[in-house]
Design a protein around this motif. Structure first.
Motif, PDB file in Angstrom:
ATOM      1  N   GLY B  83       4.003-136.619 -18.344  1.00  0.00           N
ATOM      2  CA  GLY B  83       3.064-135.655 -18.914  1.00  0.00           C
ATOM      3  C   GLY B  83       2.444-136.161 -20.196  1.00  0.00           C
ATOM      4  N   ILE B  84       3.287-136.745 -21.078  1.00  0.00           N
ATOM      5  CA  ILE B  84       2.769-137.310 -22.325  1.00  0.00           C
ATOM      6  C   ILE B  84       1.800-138.442 -22.012  1.00  0.00           C
ATOM      7  CG2 ILE B  84       3.411-138.593 -24.395  1.00  0.00           C
ATOM      8  CD1 ILE B  84       5.994-137.020 -24.501  1.00  0.00           C
ATOM      9  N   VAL B 155       4.199-129.876 -18.803  1.00  0.00           N
ATOM     10  CA  VAL B 155       4.135-130.580 -20.085  1.00  0.00           C
ATOM     11  C   VAL B 155       2.703-131.043 -20.372  1.00  0.00           C
ATOM     12  CG1 VAL B 155       4.835-132.696 -21.261  1.00  0.00           C
ATOM     13  CG2 VAL B 155       6.530-131.286 -20.135  1.00  0.00           C
ATOM     14  N   GLN B 156       2.043-131.546 -19.338  1.00  0.00           N
ATOM     15  CA  GLN B 156       0.674-132.026 -19.531  1.00  0.00           C
ATOM     16  C   GLN B 156      -0.241-130.890 -20.001  1.00  0.00           C
ATOM     17  OE1 GLN B 156      -1.058-133.694 -16.005  1.00  0.00           O
ATOM     18  NE2 GLN B 156      -2.919-134.342 -17.062  1.00  0.00           N
ATOM     19  N   ALA B 157      -0.089-129.717 -19.360  1.00  0.00           N
ATOM     20  CA  ALA B 157      -0.915-128.574 -19.744  1.00  0.00           C
ATOM     21  C   ALA B 157      -0.679-128.215 -21.215  1.00  0.00           C
ATOM     22  CB  ALA B 157      -0.608-127.380 -18.850  1.00  0.00           C
ATOM     23  N   ILE B 189       5.946-129.404 -28.091  1.00  0.00           N
ATOM     24  CA  ILE B 189       5.924-129.089 -26.653  1.00  0.00           C
ATOM     25  C   ILE B 189       7.292-128.633 -26.142  1.00  0.00           C
ATOM     26  CG2 ILE B 189       3.984-130.608 -26.130  1.00  0.00           C
ATOM     27  CD1 ILE B 189       6.020-132.624 -25.030  1.00  0.00           C
ATOM     28  N   SER B 190       8.245-128.366 -27.067  1.00  0.00           N
ATOM     29  CA  SER B 190       9.596-128.030 -26.586  1.00  0.00           C
ATOM     30  C   SER B 190       9.649-126.800 -25.663  1.00  0.00           C
ATOM     31  CB  SER B 190      10.552-127.873 -27.764  1.00  0.00           C
ATOM     32  OG  SER B 190      10.089-126.883 -28.627  1.00  0.00           O
ATOM     33  N   GLY B 196       9.992-126.462 -18.132  1.00  0.00           N
ATOM     34  CA  GLY B 196      10.019-127.506 -17.112  1.00  0.00           C
ATOM     35  C   GLY B 196      11.429-127.731 -16.587  1.00  0.00           C
ATOM     36  N   TRP B 197      12.388-127.784 -17.508  1.00  0.00           N
ATOM     37  CA  TRP B 197      13.783-127.988 -17.093  1.00  0.00           C
ATOM     38  C   TRP B 197      14.246-126.836 -16.216  1.00  0.00           C
ATOM     39  CZ3 TRP B 197      18.565-125.729 -17.333  1.00  0.00           C
ATOM     40  CH2 TRP B 197      19.657-126.561 -17.061  1.00  0.00           C
ATOM     41  N   LEU B 198      13.927-125.596 -16.662  1.00  0.00           N
ATOM     42  CA  LEU B 198      14.339-124.419 -15.886  1.00  0.00           C
ATOM     43  C   LEU B 198      13.736-124.449 -14.489  1.00  0.00           C
ATOM     44  CD1 LEU B 198      14.142-121.460 -18.421  1.00  0.00           C
ATOM     45  CD2 LEU B 198      16.145-122.262 -17.172  1.00  0.00           C
ATOM     46  N   LEU B 199      12.458-124.843 -14.416  1.00  0.00           N
ATOM     47  CA  LEU B 199      11.795-124.885 -13.109  1.00  0.00           C
ATOM     48  C   LEU B 199      12.452-125.940 -12.229  1.00  0.00           C
ATOM     49  CD1 LEU B 199       9.575-123.720 -11.405  1.00  0.00           C
ATOM     50  CD2 LEU B 199       8.006-125.417 -12.328  1.00  0.00           C
TER      51      LEU B 199
END
Lengths: 304, 279
Positions: B83-84, B155-157, B189-190, B196-199
């Motif tokens: 994403g970064i 993350v990208q969004a 972005i945390s 993201g982790w949860l998903l």
């Protein structure tokens, strides 16, 4: 957007190589390579060895037999048509139900909106398998839901047509119903995102200029929400067409969808080349709507 | 113009009934005393009791949680990197292919991902002797691969929205690139990384199709166990298990949503404060 030199703060060799390289290499090894193997497998020849395929030898190096069978064997054509038809009907029903819901979400108060949006997203986090399972409970012959529908049916139709229960399980109807159920949030969210951005003063302007509400919807709201419709449609259609879990649990085994065919060719018939060829054909069919989507998206971004 | 026409509200109510009645019905019937899953025979919690003493279910649950923990963590690291990379590195060699690789798993039907992973693992075992046996490792590898792209999307969004000026300021003040990353970019972005982790965690915990293809002898995850039982029909103990899972995940998501919302509100307030004290 222009980059001044300092905005590329991490754009240095070594540093950026790791950040780009790690996910890149991972996806090449565990996604691209397996996929290329499948593409190669689709032109291999099925053998009785383990693993059950071979290239060359006494067989042609590139064997197009599997692809030939897709176009000649009725099973594959029927499965493709069933999948596309089921996915298309599910997509349209999701749109018909999801559009008014998304529009309503933009009209309720802010507090309610957050709660309702949460309720739309929540099923997306809970188990897909269990959501399909929940419908198995409702559709069975002895369930309260089936009983209710049966009573309604018997009340509405002439006595001769009366039934003891409505056969819902193991039909294409069940597949479509459960698809609409599981994929509805995918339709509502992009629709809501595009409807929420609309400028309400445009509606008012149209009203002031003498449009009736239905005309405002047709001439102002609907055209502006096309990107949301296309995005939602894609998000429903693509996974629906390749669905395996739903048709296996509630579908009609005599009229399989393409995901089931791929899985059966692979696991039951042990025909890897055939399974691979059907998979490649399905992907080609998926690429077409995806290209339409990117085309629309590119146009939408270009017009901004 | 009427702001909330009756028609829209009616459809909204119908839609939510449609979304929630099946789950509610399943929850109610998990307290059914009758062995027949669809006929009500009085209230009972016996299915829950028998569930908790069912070793098969507990083992499957533990295996699923292990796989989900490991795969979500790796998927988050790799997905965040991707994403970064996509949001901050404008041009690099192979960018087009990279963004293609990140999008493709999102639209690839699961059956195909599953079969290609299985063929890949079988052939690798044939050619280089690895993986010796399919099970925990192969399932985890497959889960990392298809859940990392979801992390990337989130993350990208977030990166695109994030204010670049803060990163530039840190750079101008003499931070080294890795300091900018750890002190500025990652904290900003945390929330996206956490969601993201949860998903990735829930995707892994829930997956049936890819797991069926990449599993091996003895590695039965909870969804695989449910899958094999559900194919035979509706039973009250599965209703109880499903209720526990749906309620746990539902409460978890609501809680996480509240915490993330609070954190985001506090961050915005801090940001506003920071700007104001600069004036």
């Amino acid at each position: 957007m222009t980059d001044s030199p300092r905005t590329k703060y991490m754009d240095r060799r070594g540093w950026s190589d790791i950040i780009i390289g790690a996910p890149y290499v991972w996806l090449v090894i565990f996604f691209l390579l397996p996929f290329l193997i499948v593409v190669a497998m689709s032109v291999a020849t099925k053998t009785a060895t383990a693993p059950p395929f071979s290239f060359g030898g006494e067989h042609p190096l590139i064997n197009l037999q599997a692809y030939q069978r897709i176009f000649t064997d009725d099973l594959y054509l029927r499965a493709f048509l069933t999948s596309l038809a089921n996915a298309a009907v599910a997509m349209i029903l999701c749109l018909l139900l999801g559009y008014p819901m998304a529009l309503a979400l933009t009209r309720v108060s802010r507090g309610w909106r957050n709660i309702l949006l949460m309720l739309v997203i929540l099923p997306f986090w809970t188990s897909f398998l269990l959501r399909v399972y929940a419908w198995m409970g409702l559709m069975g012959r002895n369930s309260w839901f089936n009983g209710m529908l049966t009573d309604a049916w018997n009340f509405l139709v002439p006595v001769d047509w009366a039934v003891r229960s409505i056969p819902m399980m193991n039909t294409n109807f069940a597949v479509i119903l459960v698809m609409v159920y599981t994929y509805l949030p995918f339709m509502i969210l992009p629709l809501y995102a595009s409807l929420e951005r609309l400028d309400p003063t445009l509606d008012e302007a149209a009203m002031d200029l003498g449009s009736r509400p239905s005309q405002v919807f047709r001439d102002v709201t609907l055209p502006q929400s096309v990107p949301g419709i296309v995005a939602g449609g894609m998000l429903v259609f693509i996974p629906a067409a390749g669905e395996l879990v739903i048709p296996t649990l509630v579908g009609n085994a005599a009229d399989p969808m393409i995901g089931r065919v791929i899985s059966d060719e692979f696991a039951t018939a042990r025909d890897w080349p055939m399974a691979s060829a059907v998979a490649v054909a399905l992907l080609v069919l998926m690429v077409i709507p995806t290209m339409i989507y990117t085309h629309f998206q590119g146009r939408a971004e270009g017009s901004k | 113009m009427k702001r909330s026409p009756v028609f829209l509200i009616t459809v909204l109510c119908f839609g939510f009934a449609f979304l929630y009645i099946p789950i509610l019905s399943m929850i109610v019937y998990s307290f059914n005393a009758s062995r027949l899953a669809t006929v009500w025979g009085g209230f009972s919690t016996k299915w829950y009791v028998s569930l908790l003493s069912n070793k098969q279910v507990m083992d499957a649950l533990i295996l699923s949680l292990k796989i989900a923990l490991v795969s979500a963590t790796f998927a988050t690291i790799l997905g965040t990197m991707a994403g970064i990379a996509l949001a901050r590195f404008r041009k690099f060699k192979g960018r087009v292919m990279f963004s293609g690789l990140v999008t493709a798993p999102l639209i690839m039907p699961e059956v195909i991902t599953g079969i290609s992973s299985l063929i890949f693992f079988i052939l690798m075992a044939e050619w280089i002797g690895w993986p010796g046996q399919r099970g925990f490792t192969t399932i985890t590898l497959a889960h990392i691969t298809f859940s990392m792209v979801f992390v990337t999307t989130i993350v990208q969004a977030r990166m695109v929205q994030a204010d670049r000026a803060i990163e530039e300021a840190a750079m101008d003040l003499g931070s080294r690139p890795w300091q900018v990353l750890f002190d500025v970019t990652l904290p900003v972005i945390s929330p996206a990384i956490l969601s993201g982790w949860l998903l990735a965690f829930t995707i892994s915990l829930d997956d049936v199709v890819i797991t069926t293809f990449t599993t091996g002898p003895g590695a039965t995850t909870l969804p695989l166990l449910i899958w094999s039982k559900v194919k035979l029909g509706v039973t009250p103990d599965i209703n109880a298990l499903a209720t526990l899972m749906v309620v746990t995940v539902g409460l978890g998501v609501i809680l996480a949503g509240i915490i993330l919302n609070r954190a985001e509100a506090r961050r915005l307030a801090d940001e506003r404060m920071a700007y104001r004290s600069n004036d």
